[in-house]
Scaffold this motif. Sequence first.
Motif, PDB file in Angstrom:
ATOM      1  N   MET A  18      -6.265   2.438  14.443  1.00  0.00           N
ATOM      2  CA  MET A  18      -5.011   2.396  13.723  1.00  0.00           C
ATOM      3  C   MET A  18      -5.298   2.818  12.296  1.00  0.00           C
ATOM      4  N   LEU A  19      -4.578   3.810  11.845  1.00  0.00           N
ATOM      5  CA  LEU A  19      -4.757   4.339  10.505  1.00  0.00           C
ATOM      6  C   LEU A  19      -3.668   3.793   9.596  1.00  0.00           C
ATOM      7  N   LEU A  20      -4.061   3.383   8.397  1.00  0.00           N
ATOM      8  CA  LEU A  20      -3.156   2.677   7.500  1.00  0.00           C
ATOM      9  C   LEU A  20      -3.135   3.317   6.125  1.00  0.00           C
ATOM     10  N   ASP A  21      -1.962   3.773   5.726  1.00  0.00           N
ATOM     11  CA  ASP A  21      -1.757   4.282   4.373  1.00  0.00           C
ATOM     12  C   ASP A  21      -1.461   3.098   3.453  1.00  0.00           C
ATOM     13  N   VAL A  22      -1.572   3.308   2.159  1.00  0.00           N
ATOM     14  CA  VAL A  22      -1.299   2.251   1.184  1.00  0.00           C
ATOM     15  C   VAL A  22       0.050   2.474   0.503  1.00  0.00           C
ATOM     16  N   ASP A  23       0.133   3.495  -0.354  1.00  0.00           N
ATOM     17  CA  ASP A  23       1.348   3.697  -1.144  1.00  0.00           C
ATOM     18  C   ASP A  23       2.497   4.153  -0.253  1.00  0.00           C
ATOM     19  N   GLY A  24       3.612   3.410  -0.330  1.00  0.00           N
ATOM     20  CA  GLY A  24       4.767   3.681   0.512  1.00  0.00           C
ATOM     21  C   GLY A  24       4.751   2.897   1.811  1.00  0.00           C
ATOM     22  N   VAL A  25       3.578   2.403   2.218  1.00  0.00           N
ATOM     23  CA  VAL A  25       3.460   1.628   3.454  1.00  0.00           C
ATOM     24  C   VAL A  25       3.200   0.158   3.111  1.00  0.00           C
ATOM     25  N   LEU A  26       2.052  -0.136   2.526  1.00  0.00           N
ATOM     26  CA  LEU A  26       1.775  -1.508   2.080  1.00  0.00           C
ATOM     27  C   LEU A  26       2.334  -1.759   0.678  1.00  0.00           C
ATOM     28  N   ASN A  27       2.462  -0.725  -0.098  1.00  0.00           N
ATOM     29  CA  ASN A  27       2.960  -0.784  -1.467  1.00  0.00           C
ATOM     30  C   ASN A  27       4.246   0.043  -1.547  1.00  0.00           C
ATOM     31  N   PRO A  28       5.394  -0.561  -1.166  1.00  0.00           N
ATOM     32  CA  PRO A  28       6.647   0.204  -1.204  1.00  0.00           C
ATOM     33  C   PRO A  28       7.036   0.524  -2.653  1.00  0.00           C
ATOM     34  N   LEU A  29       7.955   1.444  -2.784  1.00  0.00           N
ATOM     35  CA  LEU A  29       8.371   1.867  -4.118  1.00  0.00           C
ATOM     36  C   LEU A  29       9.159   0.802  -4.865  1.00  0.00           C
ATOM     37  N   ARG A  30       9.640  -0.201  -4.141  1.00  0.00           N
ATOM     38  CA  ARG A  30      10.369  -1.291  -4.798  1.00  0.00           C
ATOM     39  C   ARG A  30      10.051  -2.603  -4.086  1.00  0.00           C
ATOM     40  N   ARG A  31      10.284  -3.697  -4.782  1.00  0.00           N
ATOM     41  CA  ARG A  31      10.093  -5.016  -4.176  1.00  0.00           C
ATOM     42  C   ARG A  31      11.229  -5.246  -3.187  1.00  0.00           C
ATOM     43  N   VAL A  32      10.865  -5.437  -1.936  1.00  0.00           N
ATOM     44  CA  VAL A  32      11.850  -5.536  -0.871  1.00  0.00           C
ATOM     45  C   VAL A  32      12.356  -6.970  -0.697  1.00  0.00           C
ATOM     46  N   HIS A  33      11.473  -7.948  -0.812  1.00  0.00           N
ATOM     47  CA  HIS A  33      11.849  -9.354  -0.663  1.00  0.00           C
ATOM     48  C   HIS A  33      10.875 -10.218  -1.451  1.00  0.00           C
ATOM     49  N   ARG A  34      11.111 -11.503  -1.459  1.00  0.00           N
ATOM     50  CA  ARG A  34      10.324 -12.425  -2.274  1.00  0.00           C
ATOM     51  C   ARG A  34       8.862 -12.527  -1.870  1.00  0.00           C
ATOM     52  N   GLY A  35       8.520 -12.127  -0.665  1.00  0.00           N
ATOM     53  CA  GLY A  35       7.130 -12.200  -0.223  1.00  0.00           C
ATOM     54  C   GLY A  35       6.213 -11.249  -0.982  1.00  0.00           C
ATOM     55  N   TYR A  36       6.790 -10.240  -1.595  1.00  0.00           N
ATOM     56  CA  TYR A  36       5.991  -9.275  -2.361  1.00  0.00           C
ATOM     57  C   TYR A  36       5.637  -9.847  -3.719  1.00  0.00           C
ATOM     58  N   ARG A  37       4.402  -9.598  -4.124  1.00  0.00           N
ATOM     59  CA  ARG A  37       3.923 -10.016  -5.445  1.00  0.00           C
ATOM     60  C   ARG A  37       3.423  -8.787  -6.186  1.00  0.00           C
ATOM     61  N   ARG A  38       3.603  -8.795  -7.487  1.00  0.00           N
ATOM     62  CA  ARG A  38       3.161  -7.683  -8.335  1.00  0.00           C
ATOM     63  C   ARG A  38       1.676  -7.854  -8.638  1.00  0.00           C
ATOM     64  N   HIS A  39       0.928  -6.781  -8.511  1.00  0.00           N
ATOM     65  CA  HIS A  39      -0.506  -6.761  -8.810  1.00  0.00           C
ATOM     66  C   HIS A  39      -0.807  -5.532  -9.650  1.00  0.00           C
ATOM     67  N   ARG A  40      -1.886  -5.623 -10.407  1.00  0.00           N
ATOM     68  CA  ARG A  40      -2.408  -4.456 -11.125  1.00  0.00           C
ATOM     69  C   ARG A  40      -3.750  -4.111 -10.510  1.00  0.00           C
ATOM     70  N   ALA A  41      -3.978  -2.832 -10.351  1.00  0.00           N
ATOM     71  CA  ALA A  41      -5.254  -2.351  -9.835  1.00  0.00           C
ATOM     72  C   ALA A  41      -5.728  -1.242 -10.766  1.00  0.00           C
TER      73      ALA A  41
END
Length: 169
Positions: free
Chosen positions: A1-24
């Motif tokens: 199973m191949l997994l992308d990050v940006d747009g898949v795990l890191n959507p362009l906007r916060r979708v619901h409260r389960g998402y947390r902001r991180h800096r990398a």
Amino acid sequence: MLLDVDGVLNPLRRVHRGYRRHRATPQGVTFKLWLDIAHGRLLRRLITETGAELVWASYWCENANEWIGPRIGLPHLPHVPIPDRPPDSGLSLGAWKARQVSVWAGHRPFVWFEDEPDVIDCLMSEQGIGEHLLVAVDPLVGLTEEHVDRARDWLTGLGGTGDGATGAG
């Protein structure tokens, strides 16, 4: 199973409260990420249920193991080596990534969670690529349980009828 990050795990906007902001800050460049720890649980369960290997297929490459995986509860994963796209390649970022994925995967079957719209056509034009399912993810929403369910259904049916179907969705 191949997994992308940006747009898949890191959507362009916060979708619901389960998402947390991180800096990398890989290689000195700072990114702001929206990550949801529930994705780690979903993907680990999918690995357990299907026996499939999870692999980063993202321009983050090895950096995903430091900056993404630990924040959502994923172990260290292998990654598809995706070198920088040469400016004279004539390929979009998605097409370049699709070419690297097809070379890496070869004839092995795979599921790919990806948000780049042009990878579908690129994968279809690659010669010698194995059976695959491209799970198209809306980059505004990111990975959902429905995406994971689709991958599970395809992976568990892989040894069944073997009709060679590929697709996106």
